[in-house]
Design a protein around this motif. Structure first.
Motif, PDB file in Angstrom:
ATOM      1  N   MET A 273       0.812  -1.188   0.000  1.00 40.23           N
ATOM      2  CA  MET A 273       0.000   0.000   0.000  1.00 40.23           C
ATOM      3  C   MET A 273       0.864   1.263   0.000  1.00 40.23           C
ATOM      4  N   ALA A 274       1.974   1.256   0.716  1.00 33.54           N
ATOM      5  CA  ALA A 274       2.845   2.429   0.751  1.00 33.54           C
ATOM      6  C   ALA A 274       3.301   2.790  -0.655  1.00 33.54           C
ATOM      7  N   GLU A 275       3.630   1.780  -1.440  1.00 35.59           N
ATOM      8  CA  GLU A 275       4.090   2.029  -2.804  1.00 35.59           C
ATOM      9  C   GLU A 275       2.990   2.686  -3.635  1.00 35.59           C
ATOM     10  N   ASP A 276       1.740   2.261  -3.426  1.00 36.53           N
ATOM     11  CA  ASP A 276       0.610   2.836  -4.149  1.00 36.53           C
ATOM     12  C   ASP A 276       0.417   4.311  -3.798  1.00 36.53           C
ATOM     13  N   ILE A 277       0.531   4.615  -2.517  1.00 39.76           N
ATOM     14  CA  ILE A 277       0.384   6.011  -2.080  1.00 39.76           C
ATOM     15  C   ILE A 277       1.494   6.868  -2.678  1.00 39.76           C
ATOM     16  N   LEU A 278       2.717   6.369  -2.605  1.00 34.69           N
ATOM     17  CA  LEU A 278       3.851   7.125  -3.145  1.00 34.69           C
ATOM     18  C   LEU A 278       3.722   7.318  -4.646  1.00 34.69           C
ATOM     19  N   ALA A 279       3.290   6.279  -5.360  1.00 36.98           N
ATOM     20  CA  ALA A 279       3.112   6.390  -6.810  1.00 36.98           C
ATOM     21  C   ALA A 279       2.034   7.413  -7.147  1.00 36.98           C
ATOM     22  N   ALA A 280       0.927   7.408  -6.393  1.00 37.68           N
ATOM     23  CA  ALA A 280      -0.150   8.367  -6.634  1.00 37.68           C
ATOM     24  C   ALA A 280       0.310   9.797  -6.348  1.00 37.68           C
ATOM     25  N   LEU A 281       1.134   9.977  -5.337  1.00 32.53           N
ATOM     26  CA  LEU A 281       1.678  11.299  -5.032  1.00 32.53           C
ATOM     27  C   LEU A 281       2.624  11.762  -6.134  1.00 32.53           C
TER      28      LEU A 281
ATOM     29  N   PRO B 134       8.219  15.034  -0.061  1.00 34.16           N
ATOM     30  CA  PRO B 134       7.776  16.426   0.115  1.00 34.16           C
ATOM     31  C   PRO B 134       6.260  16.614   0.195  1.00 34.16           C
ATOM     32  N   LYS B 135       5.484  15.624  -0.238  1.00 35.18           N
ATOM     33  CA  LYS B 135       4.027  15.764  -0.205  1.00 35.18           C
ATOM     34  C   LYS B 135       3.381  14.974   0.930  1.00 35.18           C
ATOM     35  N   VAL B 136       4.205  14.467   1.852  1.00 35.03           N
ATOM     36  CA  VAL B 136       3.688  13.659   2.963  1.00 35.03           C
ATOM     37  C   VAL B 136       3.893  14.396   4.277  1.00 35.03           C
ATOM     38  N   THR B 137       2.844  14.436   5.073  1.00 30.99           N
ATOM     39  CA  THR B 137       2.926  14.940   6.447  1.00 30.99           C
ATOM     40  C   THR B 137       2.632  13.761   7.368  1.00 30.99           C
ATOM     41  N   LEU B 138       3.514  13.534   8.328  1.00 28.44           N
ATOM     42  CA  LEU B 138       3.333  12.456   9.298  1.00 28.44           C
ATOM     43  C   LEU B 138       2.905  13.054  10.625  1.00 28.44           C
ATOM     44  N   THR B 139       1.931  12.419  11.257  1.00 33.35           N
ATOM     45  CA  THR B 139       1.491  12.868  12.576  1.00 33.35           C
ATOM     46  C   THR B 139       1.770  11.768  13.598  1.00 33.35           C
ATOM     47  N   PRO B 140       1.984  12.150  14.850  1.00 28.00           N
ATOM     48  CA  PRO B 140       2.363  11.181  15.887  1.00 28.00           C
ATOM     49  C   PRO B 140       1.166  10.498  16.544  1.00 28.00           C
ATOM     50  N   HIS B 141       0.435   9.728  15.761  1.00 30.76           N
ATOM     51  CA  HIS B 141      -0.705   8.973  16.304  1.00 30.76           C
ATOM     52  C   HIS B 141      -1.710   9.882  16.982  1.00 30.76           C
TER      53      HIS B 141
ATOM     54  N   GLU C  15       4.470  -0.393  13.391  1.00 26.83           N
ATOM     55  CA  GLU C  15       4.652   0.773  14.248  1.00 26.83           C
ATOM     56  C   GLU C  15       5.882   0.522  15.102  1.00 26.83           C
ATOM     57  N   PRO C  16       6.728   1.483  15.303  1.00 27.47           N
ATOM     58  CA  PRO C  16       6.747   2.772  14.640  1.00 27.47           C
ATOM     59  C   PRO C  16       7.177   2.638  13.180  1.00 27.47           C
ATOM     60  N   LEU C  17       6.940   3.673  12.412  1.00 22.98           N
ATOM     61  CA  LEU C  17       7.344   3.701  11.012  1.00 22.98           C
ATOM     62  C   LEU C  17       8.860   3.575  10.937  1.00 22.98           C
ATOM     63  N   PRO C  18       9.376   2.624  10.138  1.00 20.70           N
ATOM     64  CA  PRO C  18      10.829   2.447  10.042  1.00 20.70           C
ATOM     65  C   PRO C  18      11.549   3.726   9.600  1.00 20.70           C
ATOM     66  N   ALA C  19      12.732   3.921  10.117  1.00 19.74           N
ATOM     67  CA  ALA C  19      13.517   5.129   9.833  1.00 19.74           C
ATOM     68  C   ALA C  19      13.827   5.282   8.350  1.00 19.74           C
TER      69      ALA C  19
ATOM     70  N   THR D  38      -1.627  13.007   4.492  1.00 15.68           N
ATOM     71  CA  THR D  38      -1.322  13.143   5.914  1.00 15.68           C
ATOM     72  C   THR D  38      -1.574  11.783   6.525  1.00 15.68           C
ATOM     73  N   LEU D  39      -0.533  11.185   7.100  1.00 19.95           N
ATOM     74  CA  LEU D  39      -0.579   9.801   7.572  1.00 19.95           C
ATOM     75  C   LEU D  39      -0.303   9.739   9.062  1.00 19.95           C
ATOM     76  N   ASP D  40      -0.999   8.819   9.739  1.00 22.87           N
ATOM     77  CA  ASP D  40      -0.926   8.769  11.197  1.00 22.87           C
ATOM     78  C   ASP D  40      -0.605   7.384  11.758  1.00 22.87           C
ATOM     79  N   VAL D  41      -1.068   6.326  11.141  1.00 23.58           N
ATOM     80  CA  VAL D  41      -0.906   4.977  11.673  1.00 23.58           C
ATOM     81  C   VAL D  41      -0.256   4.099  10.616  1.00 23.58           C
ATOM     82  N   PHE D  42       0.664   3.256  11.045  1.00 21.68           N
ATOM     83  CA  PHE D  42       1.430   2.449  10.104  1.00 21.68           C
ATOM     84  C   PHE D  42       1.542   1.004  10.566  1.00 21.68           C
TER      85      PHE D  42
END
Length: 81
Positions: free
Chosen positions: A1-9, A37-44, A25-29, A18-22
């Motif tokens: 799914m991550a690849e699909d989101i990145l491809a769409a972006l 540049p088009k992704v905003t991550l929030t801390p749960h 967890e936690p999201l790998p470094a 804007t993404l919150d849950v992965f």
């Protein structure tokens, strides 16, 4: 799914995300979400929270702190969140 989101972006199909849950967890470094540049991550913190419920939760943790009891839901920096 991550690849699909990145491809769409990258294609412009999605303007931003804007993404919150992965999983996991936690999201790998090394996740590309951290630097895209088009992704905003929030801390749960994405939630439809009821103010009365949240206020009761915070007040309860304040009372625990005042009594020297362990607090609920502390950040575990060793785990990354």
């Amino acid at each position: 799914m991550a690849e699909d989101i990145l491809a769409a972006l990258d294609s412009g199909e999605l303007y931003a995300a804007t993404l919150d849950v992965f999983t996991p967890e936690p999201l790998p470094a090394d996740s590309p979400f951290w630097t895209h540049p088009k992704v905003t991550l929030t801390p749960h913190c994405a939630a439809d929270s009821d103010p009365e419920t949240i206020c009761a939760y915070v007040a309860n943790n304040i009372r625990k702190h005042q009594r020297g009891e362990p607090l609920e839901n502390l950040v575990d920096r060793a785990r990354g969140y």
